[in-house]
Design a protein around this motif. Structure first.
Motif, PDB file in Angstrom:
ATOM      1  N   TYR A  41       0.836  -1.203   0.000  1.00  0.00           N
ATOM      2  CA  TYR A  41       0.000   0.000   0.000  1.00  0.00           C
ATOM      3  C   TYR A  41       0.876   1.261   0.000  1.00  0.00           C
ATOM      4  O   TYR A  41       1.740   1.430   0.864  1.00  0.00           O
ATOM      5  N   ALA A  42       0.643   2.153  -0.963  1.00  0.00           N
ATOM      6  CA  ALA A  42       1.360   3.438  -1.068  1.00  0.00           C
ATOM      7  C   ALA A  42       2.871   3.237  -1.056  1.00  0.00           C
ATOM      8  O   ALA A  42       3.610   4.111  -0.606  1.00  0.00           O
ATOM      9  N   SER A  43       3.329   2.095  -1.562  1.00  0.00           N
ATOM     10  CA  SER A  43       4.751   1.751  -1.441  1.00  0.00           C
ATOM     11  C   SER A  43       5.325   1.194  -2.737  1.00  0.00           C
ATOM     12  O   SER A  43       6.076   0.210  -2.724  1.00  0.00           O
ATOM     13  N   GLU A  44       4.977   1.800  -3.872  1.00  0.00           N
ATOM     14  CA  GLU A  44       5.657   1.436  -5.112  1.00  0.00           C
ATOM     15  C   GLU A  44       7.152   1.711  -4.923  1.00  0.00           C
ATOM     16  O   GLU A  44       7.546   2.782  -4.484  1.00  0.00           O
ATOM     17  N   TYR A  45       7.955   0.718  -5.267  1.00  0.00           N
ATOM     18  CA  TYR A  45       9.386   0.838  -5.007  1.00  0.00           C
ATOM     19  C   TYR A  45      10.137   0.926  -6.337  1.00  0.00           C
ATOM     20  O   TYR A  45      10.012   0.046  -7.196  1.00  0.00           O
ATOM     21  N   TYR A  46      10.905   2.002  -6.499  1.00  0.00           N
ATOM     22  CA  TYR A  46      11.682   2.209  -7.725  1.00  0.00           C
ATOM     23  C   TYR A  46      13.088   1.647  -7.505  1.00  0.00           C
ATOM     24  O   TYR A  46      13.907   2.240  -6.809  1.00  0.00           O
ATOM     25  N   LEU A  47      13.319   0.493  -8.101  1.00  0.00           N
ATOM     26  CA  LEU A  47      14.546  -0.258  -7.874  1.00  0.00           C
ATOM     27  C   LEU A  47      15.597   0.160  -8.901  1.00  0.00           C
ATOM     28  O   LEU A  47      15.400   0.010 -10.115  1.00  0.00           O
ATOM     29  N   ALA A  48      16.711   0.688  -8.400  1.00  0.00           N
ATOM     30  CA  ALA A  48      17.771   1.169  -9.285  1.00  0.00           C
ATOM     31  C   ALA A  48      18.517  -0.005  -9.922  1.00  0.00           C
ATOM     32  O   ALA A  48      18.553  -1.113  -9.375  1.00  0.00           O
ATOM     33  N   PRO A  49      19.120   0.219 -11.086  1.00  0.00           N
ATOM     34  CA  PRO A  49      19.923  -0.845 -11.711  1.00  0.00           C
ATOM     35  C   PRO A  49      21.029  -1.323 -10.771  1.00  0.00           C
ATOM     36  O   PRO A  49      21.747  -0.513 -10.175  1.00  0.00           O
ATOM     37  N   GLY A  50      21.143  -2.630 -10.614  1.00  0.00           N
ATOM     38  CA  GLY A  50      22.170  -3.202  -9.756  1.00  0.00           C
ATOM     39  C   GLY A  50      21.818  -3.224  -8.287  1.00  0.00           C
ATOM     40  O   GLY A  50      22.532  -3.823  -7.480  1.00  0.00           O
ATOM     41  N   GLU A  51      20.726  -2.573  -7.876  1.00  0.00           N
ATOM     42  CA  GLU A  51      20.286  -2.571  -6.472  1.00  0.00           C
ATOM     43  C   GLU A  51      19.488  -3.834  -6.196  1.00  0.00           C
ATOM     44  O   GLU A  51      18.706  -4.284  -7.040  1.00  0.00           O
ATOM     45  N   THR A  52      19.670  -4.424  -5.019  1.00  0.00           N
ATOM     46  CA  THR A  52      18.915  -5.609  -4.624  1.00  0.00           C
ATOM     47  C   THR A  52      17.851  -5.225  -3.614  1.00  0.00           C
ATOM     48  O   THR A  52      18.144  -4.592  -2.603  1.00  0.00           O
ATOM     49  N   PHE A  53      16.616  -5.588  -3.903  1.00  0.00           N
ATOM     50  CA  PHE A  53      15.519  -5.423  -2.951  1.00  0.00           C
ATOM     51  C   PHE A  53      15.347  -6.747  -2.230  1.00  0.00           C
ATOM     52  O   PHE A  53      15.042  -7.772  -2.854  1.00  0.00           O
ATOM     53  N   THR A  54      15.545  -6.739  -0.918  1.00  0.00           N
ATOM     54  CA  THR A  54      15.429  -7.956  -0.112  1.00  0.00           C
ATOM     55  C   THR A  54      14.152  -7.896   0.709  1.00  0.00           C
ATOM     56  O   THR A  54      13.952  -6.964   1.497  1.00  0.00           O
ATOM     57  N   THR A  55      13.294  -8.860   0.533  1.00  0.00           N
ATOM     58  CA  THR A  55      12.050  -8.895   1.304  1.00  0.00           C
ATOM     59  C   THR A  55      12.341  -9.402   2.715  1.00  0.00           C
ATOM     60  O   THR A  55      13.323 -10.115   2.939  1.00  0.00           O
ATOM     61  N   PRO A  56      11.489  -9.070   3.684  1.00  0.00           N
ATOM     62  CA  PRO A  56      11.652  -9.659   5.017  1.00  0.00           C
ATOM     63  C   PRO A  56      11.321 -11.144   4.988  1.00  0.00           C
ATOM     64  O   PRO A  56      10.699 -11.643   4.037  1.00  0.00           O
ATOM     65  N   ALA A  57      11.716 -11.842   6.018  1.00  0.00           N
ATOM     66  CA  ALA A  57      11.514 -13.293   6.062  1.00  0.00           C
ATOM     67  C   ALA A  57      10.115 -13.636   6.558  1.00  0.00           C
ATOM     68  O   ALA A  57       9.621 -13.064   7.537  1.00  0.00           O
ATOM     69  N   PHE A  58       9.474 -14.558   5.868  1.00  0.00           N
ATOM     70  CA  PHE A  58       8.256 -15.185   6.358  1.00  0.00           C
ATOM     71  C   PHE A  58       8.679 -16.447   7.103  1.00  0.00           C
ATOM     72  O   PHE A  58       9.396 -17.291   6.564  1.00  0.00           O
ATOM     73  N   ILE A  59       8.252 -16.567   8.344  1.00  0.00           N
ATOM     74  CA  ILE A  59       8.654 -17.668   9.216  1.00  0.00           C
ATOM     75  C   ILE A  59       7.435 -18.549   9.449  1.00  0.00           C
ATOM     76  O   ILE A  59       6.386 -18.060   9.889  1.00  0.00           O
ATOM     77  N   PHE A  60       7.558 -19.836   9.141  1.00  0.00           N
ATOM     78  CA  PHE A  60       6.394 -20.704   9.312  1.00  0.00           C
ATOM     79  C   PHE A  60       6.828 -22.103   9.726  1.00  0.00           C
ATOM     80  O   PHE A  60       7.984 -22.518   9.541  1.00  0.00           O
ATOM     81  N   THR A  61       5.873 -22.811  10.283  1.00  0.00           N
ATOM     82  CA  THR A  61       6.101 -24.200  10.662  1.00  0.00           C
ATOM     83  C   THR A  61       4.851 -25.001  10.325  1.00  0.00           C
ATOM     84  O   THR A  61       3.726 -24.523  10.505  1.00  0.00           O
ATOM     85  N   TRP A  62       5.060 -26.198   9.799  1.00  0.00           N
ATOM     86  CA  TRP A  62       3.961 -27.123   9.495  1.00  0.00           C
ATOM     87  C   TRP A  62       3.960 -28.214  10.546  1.00  0.00           C
ATOM     88  O   TRP A  62       5.007 -28.699  10.988  1.00  0.00           O
ATOM     89  N   THR A  63       2.755 -28.636  10.954  1.00  0.00           N
ATOM     90  CA  THR A  63       2.637 -29.780  11.851  1.00  0.00           C
ATOM     91  C   THR A  63       1.278 -30.427  11.638  1.00  0.00           C
ATOM     92  O   THR A  63       0.333 -29.775  11.172  1.00  0.00           O
ATOM     93  N   ASP A  64       1.162 -31.695  11.968  1.00  0.00           N
ATOM     94  CA  ASP A  64      -0.143 -32.361  11.986  1.00  0.00           C
ATOM     95  C   ASP A  64      -0.512 -32.750  13.416  1.00  0.00           C
ATOM     96  O   ASP A  64      -1.342 -33.631  13.632  1.00  0.00           O
TER      97      ASP A  64
END
Length: 717
Positions: free
Chosen positions: A257-280
Motif C-alpha cells: 500500500y502506497a509503497s511502489e518501489y523504484y529499484l535502481a539498476p544493480g540494487e537488490t531489494f530484499t524482502t523480510p523473512a516469512f517464518i512458518f512451521t507445518w505440523t499435523d
C-alpha cells in the motif's frame, strides 16, 4: 544467514542423476518437507508441503503451482511479484537457472535463482530450514540490470499453495489495552486479507501472526496446520485466496500500500523473512516449534537470563524527584528484584516532561527533578545492590521541544497540511541518515556517560499519519519501507556497540511484536492492560507465537478486585516484573511478594526454556490451565487460573501433557499466601507421569472462588 553457511552439500553421482530425472528441490526439517519441482517450461512449482517422507516418495511427485507467481503473463490470481520495466511493459516471467544448498549445524539453506528470459531481471528465492525446530524461513532477493529504475508494486516474501477440503484461519486482532483477541473462521471463495498500514506501531489493530488449519479446525493436540509470522517491523499483508477449485494461495510480505518501489539498476531489494512451521499435531506443537526456533535464532540472547524489575510508572507517573526515586530503590531492594526501571518523565529542561504534551526529543535530564543526573541514580541503585534501567522513546518528538524548533526538517509531516498528532507527538524521519545518527546518539551518549545503565525500555507510542519525508522528496512511496530499514540500521549500530544490553520493545503496549525487531530486543511489552484477568487472555494469545521469556508481565495494582496472589500468579507465567508501590503492601503481602520473587527465580528456567502445553483454554471454559515442562522432563510448572466462575460450575479433571510416563513426580503447590495451605487432595503426592497424563488431576476441589489461582511444581523423584 547465507554468509554463515559455509559447508556445501556434496551431491553424489546418484543424487545428481535423480535431480536430473525429477528436477526436484527438497527443503526438509526433522518434521516437515517443502518439495519444489522444475517444470518442463522451467518454472518452479510447489509440489508438496507436509510431513517429511522417505526420498523415494518425493520422486513420485509431479506438477504443482508456481512458487513465486508473477503478474502480467498468464497468472490470473494475486501475484507474488509485479514489476514494470523501463519500456512500460508490466509483465515478468521467472524461469529456473540454478540452485544450491548449504548446511551448517542445525541449518540447511537453499537458494534458487530465477531469471526472466527477455529482460535482465533476476529473483533469488531463499529458504532456511531449521532442522530441530521444524521451522522454515523464506524470503526473496530482487535484482535487475536495466538501464533505468524499474517499478515494483508487489514483492512478497513467500507464496504457499494448499489443496484441502476446507481451510480455517485463526487470526489475532485488538486495540490498545485489548490486544491479541483470537478469532477463528472458515475461509470461503475470494480473498481474505490481514494487514497493517500504520507505518510504526504496526500491530496496533492486527497481530502479524496466524494459524491456517487444513481439512477442519485444529485443536491444541490434533490437526494439520501451519503457523506463520513475518519478520518485519513495518506494514505487513497476508492474503488468503481461495479459487474456483478450492485451491488456496497464501501470500505473505510487506504491505505494498502506497509503497511502489523504484529499484535502481544493480540494487537488490530484499524482502523480510516469512517464518512458518507445518505440523499435523495441532496448535500446541506449532507453538513449541516456534518457541524453540525463537530462543535459538529469533530473539536476542533468547537462551540467556532475564532481569526481574521494579518500574516506577504506577507509583509516580511523571511526578518524582531524586528522593522519591531512591525511596523506590529501597522498596526494590526490600522486594528482592534485580533492577529498577525509571519510566517516562525524567528529561527536558526548556520543555520539561511533566506530561505527554512536551519534551520528547530533548533527552537531557530534567535539572529540577534530577539535579545530580542519571549517574547519581545509577550509583545509588548500585549501593542497594540493584541495577538501573531507563525509558526512552527516541523515534518521536513533541512540538513542544527544542528538537522540534531546531530541526523541523527531521519530522514526518505534510508540508501543506495541519499537523496531525497522536499522543501529542510526531514521528521523526528515520529515513534520514542524520536522524539515524541522532537516535543512535541518544542511546550511545547516555550509555557512554552512564555505563552502569543495565536496561532500556524502548517505546513507540504512535503510528504514522499525514506522513511525508522531507528527506525522500520525490520518492515518497519509499517511506514506509525505508523507515523500517532506518530503524534496523540504528539497531544494528546499537547492537554492534552494546551487543547484550537488555532492551524491552514497547509500542503503547503490544504495537510492535515481531521477529524482525526481536533479533535486536530481549523481550516485549504485550499490553498496557495489566489487569490479571485480562492479561490471562493477552498472554495466552502471545504464547502461540512467542516464548515466555519474551512476554513481559508485571504485577501492578490494576484489577483491584483481584488478590495480589492472583495478579502475581498471572505474571509468573511470563517474564515477571513489578510496577507497584511496595510500601503500600500489608506485612503479609510483602512477605508473600518477597517469597514470590525467590520462587520465580527458582522456577524461571523451566518457565522460560521449558516446552509449553496449553491444557484448558479461557476461550472454552471459565478457567485457564497451562504448564511448562523442562527439556529432560524432570521438572514442570503448572498454572491454574479460575476466572469468573458461577456458583455451580463443575470442572473435570485435567490431564497433563509432555511428561515422561515412566517417571515419578512429586506434585506440590507453591507460591501460597502466608498462613494458607494447599487444599488440593493430591498435594505432595508422588504420581507417575502415566497417571498424570491419562487420569489427570482435580484442580478445582471444593467451592471454586472466582479470580483465584494456583501454581504447582512437579519434580522427578
Amino acid at each position: 544467514m547465507l554468509t554463515r553457511l559455509t559447508v556445501a552439500f556434496a551431491f553424489s553421482c546418484l543424487s545428481c542423476h535423480l535431480f536430473a530425472q525429477a528436477q526436484q528441490i527438497i527443503i526438509e526439517t526433522s518434521q516437515s518437507a517443502l518439495v519444489l519441482t522444475v517444470g518442463g517450461n522451467q518454472r518452479v512449482l510447489q509440489s508438496y508441503l507436509g510431513r517429511k517422507l522417505a526420498p523415494a516418495a518425493y520422486a513420485a511427485l509431479t506438477g504443482g503451482r508456481e512458487v513465486y507467481l508473477t503478474a502480467g503473463m498468464d497468472n490470473q490470481f494475486e501475484p507474488a511479484i509485479r514489476l514494470v520495466h523501463n519500456d512500460g511493459n508490466p509483465s515478468l516471467e521467472l524461469k529456473y537457472v540454478s540452485h544450491k544448498t548449504t548446511r551448517e549445524h542445525d541449518l540447511t539453506q537453499t537458494d534458487i535463482v530465477l531469471k526472466d528470459p527477455v529482460y535482465p531481471v533476476e529473483v533469488t528465492l531463499h529458504y532456511t530450514a531449521y532442522q530441530n525446530s521444524g521451522v522454515i524461513k523464506s524470503w526473496a532477493d530482487i535484482l535487475h540490470r536495466e538501464k533505468k529504475p524499474v517499478m515494483l508494486t508487489q514483492y512478497a516474501s513467500a507464496l504457499l499453495h494448499f489443496n484441502s477440503e476446507e481451510y480455517w484461519l485463526t487470526q489475532f486482532h485488538g486495540d490498545w489495552a485489548r490486544e491479541v483477541n483470537m478469532v477463528e473462521e472458515k475461509l470461503t471463495n475470494g480473498i481474505k486479507t490481514l494487514e497493517s498500514k500504520l507505518g510504526t506501531r504496526t500491530n496496533f489493530y492486527q497481530t502479524q501472526a496466524f494459524f491456517l488449519s487444513l481439512n477442519g479446525k485444529s485443536s491444541e493436540t490434533a490437526g494439520e496446520l501451519i503457523a506463520g509470522t513475518l519478520a518485519w517491523t513495518g506494514n505487513f499483508q497476508y492474503t488468503f485466496e481461495v479459487d474456483q477449485r478450492n485451491g488456496l494461495r497464501v501470500r505473505s510480505g510487506i504491505n505494498a500500500y502506497a509503497s511502489e518501489y523504484y529499484l535502481a539498476p544493480g540494487e537488490t531489494f530484499t524482502t523480510p523473512a516469512f517464518i512458518f512451521t507445518w505440523t499435523d499435531q495441532g496448535k500446541g506443537q506449532a507453538s513449541r516449534n516456534l518457541h524453540t526456533w525463537a530462543r535459538n535464532f529469533g530473539v536476542l540472547d533468547g537462551k540467556g537470563p532475564r532481569l526481574t524489575l521494579l518500574n516506577n510508572w504506577e507509583a509516580t507517573h511523571t511526578s518524582f524527584n531524586e528522593t522519591r526515586l531512591t525511596e523506590l530503590f529501597d522498596e526494590g531492594k526490600k522486594l528482592g528484584i534485580d533492577l529498577f526501571l525509571l519510566d517516562d518523565g525524567w528529561f527536558g529542561n526548556a520543555f520539561p516532561r511533566n506530561d505527554d504534551k512536551a519534551g520528547l526529543g530533548d533527552w537531557q535530564e530534567d535539572k529540577k527533578k534530577l539535579p545530580s543526573g542519571l549517574g547519581y541514580l545509577v550509583k545509588e541503585a548500585e549501593k542497594k545492590s540493584i541495577k538501573f534501567g531507563i525509558w526512552l522513546e527516541p523515534e518521536m518528538v513533541n512540538p513542544k521541544s527544542e528538537l522540534y524548533q531546531k530541526h523541523p526538517e527531521w519530522i514526518l509531516k505534510l508540508p501543506n497540511r495541519e499537523e496531525n498528532y497522536g499522543r501529542n507527538q510526531l514521528v521523526l524521519d528515520l529515513v534520514n541518515p542524520q536522524v539515524q545518527d541522532f537516535v543512535f546518539a541518544v542511546v550511545d551518549d547516555m550509555m557512554t556517560k552512564n555505563p552502569g545503565i543495565a536496561f532500556i525500555k524502548w517505546d513507540c507510542n504512535r503510528s504514522m499519519t499525514n506522513a511525508y519525508s522531507p528527506y525522500l522528496k520525490e520518492k515518497q512511496s519509499h517511506l514506509y519501507i525505508a523507515y523500517t530499514q532506518g530503524l534496523y540500521k540504528v539497531m544494528e549500530r546499537i547492537r554492534a556497540k552494546y551487543p547484550h544490553l537488555p532492551i524491552m520493545l514497547c509500542a503503547g503496549g503490544g504495537g510492535r511484536t515481531d521477529y524482525g525487531a526481536m533479533k535486536y530486543f530481549t523481550e516485549f511489552w504485550p499490553s498496557d492492560n495489566t489487569d490479571g484477568l485480562e492479561r490471562i487472555f493477552i498472554q495466552w494469545g502471545y504464547s502461540y507465537f512467542f516464548p515466555s521469556n519474551t512476554i513481559s508481565a508485571h504485577v501492578t495494582s490494576m484489577g483491584k478486585l483481584q488478590s495480589l496472589k492472583f495478579r502475581t500468579d498471572v505474571a509468573m507465567m511470563g517474564k515477571m516484573g513489578y510496577d507497584i508501590r511496595v510500601n503500600n503492601f500489608t506485612p503479609q503481602e510483602l512477605q508473600f511478594s518477597q517469597e514470590a520473587v525467590k520462587t520465580y527465580k527458582r522456577i524461571s528456567e523451566t518457565v522460560w526454556f521449558g516446552n509449553l502445553y496449553r491444557l484448558i483454554s479461557p476461550y472454552e471454559e471459565s478457567r485457564a490451565v497451562l504448564m511448562y515442562v523442562s527439556e529432560n522432563k524432570s521438572k514442570a510448572i503448572l498454572f491454574n487460573y479460575q476466572l469468573h466462575t458461577r456458583r455451580k460450575d463443575l470442572f473435570g479433571r485435567v490431564q497433563l501433557q509432555g511428561l515422561d510416563p515412566q517417571k515419578k513426580y512429586r506434585f506440590r503447590e507453591i507460591n501460597l499466601f502466608p498462613d494458607t495451605k494447599s487444599i488440593n487432595p493430591d498435594n505432595n503426592k508422588v504420581l507417575t507421569g502415566e497417571y498424570l497424563m491419562n487420569i489427570g488431576l482435580n484442580l478445582a476441589p471444593g467451592r471454586i472462588a472466582p479470580l483465584s489461582s494456583n501454581i504447582f511444581e512437579l519434580t522427578e523423584e
